[in-house]
Design a protein around this motif. Structure first.
Motif, short mmCIF file in Angstrom:
data_model
loop_
_atom_site.label_atom_id
_atom_site.label_comp_id
_atom_site.label_asym_id
_atom_site.label_seq_id
_atom_site.Cartn_x
_atom_site.Cartn_y
_atom_site.Cartn_z
N ALA A 1 0.88 -1.22 -0.01
CA ALA A 1 -0.04 -0.19 0.11
C ALA A 1 0.89 1.39 -0.16
CB ALA A 1 -0.76 0.03 1.03
N PRO A 2 0.41 2.27 -0.74
CA PRO A 2 1.31 3.48 -0.73
C PRO A 2 1.83 4.09 0.79
CG PRO A 2 -0.32 3.56 -2.52
CD PRO A 2 -0.59 2.44 -1.57
N GLU A 3 0.64 3.98 1.58
CA GLU A 3 0.71 4.28 2.96
C GLU A 3 1.88 3.59 3.58
OE1 GLU A 3 -3.18 5.19 1.24
OE2 GLU A 3 -2.13 3.33 1.59
N GLN A 4 2.34 2.58 3.07
CA GLN A 4 3.43 1.71 3.97
C GLN A 4 4.81 2.28 3.47
OE1 GLN A 4 1.48 -2.10 2.15
NE2 GLN A 4 2.70 -2.82 3.65
N LEU A 5 4.80 3.20 2.43
CA LEU A 5 6.12 3.75 1.67
C LEU A 5 6.61 4.76 2.75
CD1 LEU A 5 6.84 4.49 -2.07
CD2 LEU A 5 7.37 6.28 -0.18
N VAL A 6 8.06 4.54 2.83
CA VAL A 6 8.94 5.74 3.53
C VAL A 6 10.06 6.26 2.49
CG1 VAL A 6 10.51 5.85 5.63
CG2 VAL A 6 8.45 4.33 5.71
N ALA A 7 10.12 7.46 2.67
CA ALA A 7 11.25 8.01 2.00
C ALA A 7 12.25 9.23 2.78
CB ALA A 7 10.64 9.20 0.80
N GLY A 8 13.38 9.28 2.48
CA GLY A 8 13.96 10.49 3.10
C GLY A 8 14.11 11.70 2.12
N GLN A 9 14.55 12.60 2.62
CA GLN A 9 14.94 13.93 2.03
C GLN A 9 16.25 14.01 1.64
OE1 GLN A 9 13.43 17.41 4.25
NE2 GLN A 9 11.39 17.24 3.49
N GLN A 10 16.65 13.34 0.36
CA GLN A 10 17.99 13.20 0.09
C GLN A 10 18.87 14.22 -0.04
OE1 GLN A 10 16.12 9.19 -2.16
NE2 GLN A 10 17.56 10.60 -3.32
N VAL A 11 19.94 14.36 0.45
CA VAL A 11 20.87 15.65 0.55
C VAL A 11 22.19 15.34 0.20
CG1 VAL A 11 19.32 16.92 2.22
CG2 VAL A 11 21.19 15.34 3.02
N HIS A 12 22.39 14.13 -0.19
CA HIS A 12 23.86 13.82 -0.76
C HIS A 12 24.71 13.77 0.27
CE1 HIS A 12 23.05 13.88 -5.15
NE2 HIS A 12 22.39 15.15 -4.97
N ALA B 1 6.85 15.38 -0.76
CA ALA B 1 8.43 15.68 -0.51
C ALA B 1 8.39 16.38 1.07
CB ALA B 1 9.25 16.03 -1.48
N ASP B 2 7.67 17.04 1.28
CA ASP B 2 7.67 17.90 2.66
C ASP B 2 7.77 17.14 3.70
OD1 ASP B 2 7.57 20.12 0.85
OD2 ASP B 2 5.27 20.44 0.98
N ASP B 3 7.01 15.98 3.85
CA ASP B 3 7.19 15.13 5.12
C ASP B 3 8.23 14.13 5.08
OD1 ASP B 3 5.44 13.62 3.63
OD2 ASP B 3 4.11 13.24 5.08
N ALA B 4 9.01 13.99 4.13
CA ALA B 4 9.83 13.08 4.13
C ALA B 4 11.02 13.22 5.21
CB ALA B 4 10.71 12.93 2.90
N LEU B 5 11.60 11.98 5.56
CA LEU B 5 12.44 12.02 6.87
C LEU B 5 13.71 13.02 6.38
CD1 LEU B 5 12.78 8.15 7.43
CD2 LEU B 5 11.36 10.25 9.01
N PRO B 6 13.74 14.04 7.14
CA PRO B 6 14.73 15.43 6.73
C PRO B 6 16.25 14.64 6.95
CG PRO B 6 14.00 15.63 8.95
CD PRO B 6 13.19 14.40 8.37
N GLY B 7 17.36 15.27 5.68
CA GLY B 7 18.44 15.13 5.89
C GLY B 7 19.07 13.48 5.88
N VAL B 8 18.11 12.80 5.22
CA VAL B 8 18.67 11.13 5.18
C VAL B 8 18.91 10.78 4.03
CG1 VAL B 8 17.63 9.12 5.63
CG2 VAL B 8 17.01 11.02 7.36
N LEU C 1 10.59 0.63 1.84
CA LEU C 1 11.51 1.71 1.98
C LEU C 1 12.01 2.12 0.33
CD1 LEU C 1 14.50 0.18 4.10
CD2 LEU C 1 12.64 1.47 4.84
N SER C 2 12.22 3.51 0.20
CA SER C 2 12.31 4.10 -1.13
C SER C 2 13.51 5.01 -1.38
CB SER C 2 10.87 4.50 -1.59
OG SER C 2 10.48 6.03 -0.76
N SER C 3 13.83 5.14 -2.36
CA SER C 3 14.98 6.21 -2.62
C SER C 3 14.98 6.49 -3.93
CB SER C 3 16.20 5.59 -2.19
OG SER C 3 17.37 6.62 -2.20
N TYR C 4 15.28 7.62 -4.68
CA TYR C 4 14.74 8.36 -5.92
C TYR C 4 16.26 8.65 -6.68
CZ TYR C 4 10.64 7.77 -3.68
OH TYR C 4 9.59 7.10 -3.01
N TYR C 5 16.31 8.38 -7.99
CA TYR C 5 17.40 8.41 -8.95
C TYR C 5 17.19 8.95 -10.29
CZ TYR C 5 19.11 5.70 -5.20
OH TYR C 5 19.54 5.19 -3.75
#
Length: 272
Positions: A73-84, A103-110, A122-126
């Motif tokens: 479910a999309p509600e299960q997804l977790v993302a970080g605010q990728q900052v390199h 993107a506003d409520d993604a985990l900050p600085g992760v 878990l998700s990450s973007y490229y």
């Protein structure tokens, strides 16, 4: 060809999996291609990034399609605010939905996510940076890390391994790792300041770069991450390297460099 990954297509949505991960039966996972979504050019079609200028409704539809393919479910997804950066965090059920619809409520600085909780996607973007996948089938722990050149020289792959070992009781020798589609040395030209940082991180590794003119080099970023993972204790035979170049394969992937910044994002995803 794509090296060690397996390609799948469901309803026009193309994605890739790691055979060694699939064989464990412990986790579902994927790295998405750019096809099978609803976004218009230059984000055509399966853009999964909210932060690139695409309409948020398109991104939400695309993410729902990917989640459906993975049985999540999309509600299960977790993302970080990728900052390199090189911050690695463990996420639990309280993080479900963070960054899923904005993107506003993604985990900050992760830039790296780890979990031992089943049902968290878990998700990450490229769009050229190196996606790193991790799976410990013994302790049943999964992780993702985002490694552009900055994350690479900060050794985020090694930091993720160490976090799994120290926080979750994993052994580096048990960890399966995969290096997903990213920009490859055929297309990744860097300048002297970047090469200086790479040499500091990985001294004595001339095979990772070849000269491309005065003050310029073609850098093997996937190869650098593979070396970092082996130095962290991951067995070479437990590392799958993709082999696809995101810049070369515009039919399959978004590329920040090829499209000069105006493009979508693929995603790496993994869930116990």
């Amino acid at each position: 060809m794509g090296g060690g990954l397996q390609c799948h297509s469901r309803g026009g949505l193309v994605y890739f999996t790691v055979p060694s991960f699939t064989a464990t039966g412990v986790a579902v996972h994927a790295f998405t291609a750019r096809t099978g979504g609803v976004s218009p050019a230059p984000y055509d079609t399966l853009n999964l990034g909210f932060h690139v200028g695409d309409d948020a409704d398109n991104v939400t539809v695309n993410r729902r399609r990917v989640c459906r393919v993975l049985g999540a479910a999309p509600e299960q997804l977790v993302a970080g605010q990728q900052v390199h950066g090189d911050r690695v965090v463990t996420v639990d059920a309280s993080c479900a939905g963070r960054g899923a619809f904005s993107a506003d409520d993604a985990l900050p600085g992760v830039d790296a996510l780890v979990t031992a909780v089943p049902g968290l996607l878990l998700s990450s973007y490229y769009a050229d940076c190196v996606p790193l996948f991790f799976l410990d089938p013994v302790q049943r722990v999964v992780a993702l890390a985002h490694a552009g050149w900055k994350g690479t020289v900060l050794r985020i792959g090694a930091r993720t391994v160490r976090h799994m070992v120290e926080q979750h009781g994993c052994r580096a020798a048990d960890i399966l790792a995969a290096i997903g589609p990213s920009i490859s040395p055929c297309c990744y030209e860097v300048d002297a300041p970047v090469m200086d940082r790479v040499r500091e991180c990985l001294p004595g590794q001339p095979e990772l770069a070849r000269p491309a003119g005065p003050g310029r080099w073609m850098l093997d970023l996937p190869g650098a991450n593979r070396r970092i993972l082996t130095e962290a204790g991951v067995r070479p035979e437990n590392i799958t390297v993709c082999g696809y170049c995101t810049s070369c394969r515009g039919d399959l992937f978004f590329s920040y460099r090829r499209q000069r910044g105006r493009t979508g994002r693929m995603a790496s995803l993994i869930m116990l």
